[in-house]
Design an enzyme around this catalytic site. Structure first.
Site, PDB file in Angstrom:
ATOM      1  CB  SER A 147      -7.590   6.550  11.617  1.00 49.65           C
ATOM      2  OG  SER A 147      -7.637   7.838  11.030  1.00 49.65           O
ATOM      3  CE1 TYR A 172      -2.238   6.766  11.284  1.00 48.42           C
ATOM      4  CE2 TYR A 172      -4.140   7.910  10.359  1.00 48.42           C
ATOM      5  CZ  TYR A 172      -3.469   7.362  11.449  1.00 48.42           C
ATOM      6  OH  TYR A 172      -4.051   7.408  12.699  1.00 48.42           O
TER       7      TYR A 172
END
Length: 345
Positions: A147, A172
């Site tokens: 990501s 995350y």
């Protein structure tokens, strides 16, 4: 191109669904898994599977192999948790996967502050299980989702893969950085080719309801105010789903001159868009001005993202070419069609 057998984890998710469609169109055999969690509306996940010919009533049962009504055994689906350490190896044992694309993960930067345990279960323990299965079942190439969030609040833009990413600002992001480190270890120890793709704000038809485009579109149509964080002073490298799928497809199926077993690539549009301009594109398509709640920066969020995609271009001829207006318009056309159809049922 010779037909391959490919495992796609997160097949009921936004990117996994589109990738599965593309692989099937190319004649490959796809085995998809997904745990269909309720992080967002499961009806949307099942609707995606229906597009792949997977019957909802059959897919709701855990650990059951469901073949597609449209593609037969060329497309099979199993509802399964990545962290299921007993069942996942059995899946690998029963299929000879040529390659694996791991897109399953607990998504969402903001939700990681509310429910951190879900991120460790899926993104760390689940990814370890995928690596172990690749190791023990002869899978030579693993492509996995990282990501852009790993860059945190890096001020060196555009982001390139050599920049230090040791300062994540959300759990995350920390799990995605961990995935990259874990993949490096397995490439080094066991000779598995691992390719990590750092996704930059993916959008398009069948997109996630927790993402800005969906949230804004839904709110404007239903006369609700939209939340505009950092008072609109944000920019994102919005990347259209078709461009993303082309990039994933290339890394999965093409052999390249770059023979390093461990590789990381940014996969974005490389053209950041200001949030206010993004909102304006939505308003122009809908023909309605949004009511706006101007709010401070949210915890865990970053001010800007901007991908340097030169390495992916060099190794895989990656060339994103979807203008933001086209992408936004296509999403809104899908949204109208999908939800009008749902209202009739």
């Amino acid at each position: 191109m010779e037909s391959k057998t490919i495992l796609v984890t997160g097949a009921a998710g936004f990117i996994g669904f589109h990738l599965s469609k593309q692989l099937l169109a190319q004649g490959h055999r796809v085995v998809g898994i997904d745990n269909i969690n309720d992080y967002y509306d499961v009806n949307l996940k099942y609707a995606r599977l229906t597009q792949l010919g997977i019957d909802r009533s059959s897919a709701e049962e855990f650990k059951k192999t469901v073949s597609s009504s449209e593609f037969g055994e060329q497309m099979q689906f199993i509802r399964l948790h990545l962290e299921d350490r007993a069942e996942l190896p059995l899946l690998f044992k029963s299929h000879s996967f040529d390659m694996v694309c791991n897109l399953a993960a607990q998504a969402g930067v903001r939700y990681s502050i509310e429910n951190p345990e879900a991120y460790i279960d899926s993104n760390i323990n689940g990814f370890l299980n995928v690596l172990e299965c690749c190791r023990h079942h002869g899978v030579k190439r693993l492509v996995y989702a990282s990501s852009s969030s790993v860059y945190g609040n890096s001020k060196a833009v555009p982001f390139d893969e050599t920049v230090n990413v040791d300062h994540p600002i959300s759990l995350y992001a920390a799990t995605k950085k961990s995935n990259e480190l874990m993949a490096h270890t397995y490439s080094h120890l066991y000779g598995i080719e691992t390719i990590g793709l750092r996704f930059f704000t993916v959008y398009g038809p069948w997109g996630r309801p927790d993402m800005a485009l969906f949230l804004f579109t839904d709110a404007i149509f239903n006369d609700r105010a939209i939340n505009v964080f950092n008072h609109g002073d944000l920019s994102r490298d919005f990347t259209y789903i078709d461009d993303i799928v082309k990039g994933i497809n290339a890394t999965l199926l093409e052999d390249q001159k770059n023979k390093n077993l461990y590789r990381l690539y940014n996969i974005g549009n490389s053209q950041p868009v200001q949030l206010v301009d993004f909102i304006a594109a939505i308003e122009n398509k809908i023909g309605k001005v949004a009511k706006k709640n101007l709010l401070p920066m949210q915890m865990g969020d970053v001010k800007q993202t901007w991908a340097d995609v030169s390495n992916l271009q060099k190794d895989y001829h990656y060339q994103p070419n979807t203008p933001i207006t086209f992408g936004v318009n296509t999403f809104i056309d899908w949204y109208i069609s999908f939800y009008e159809q749902a209202k009739k049922q």
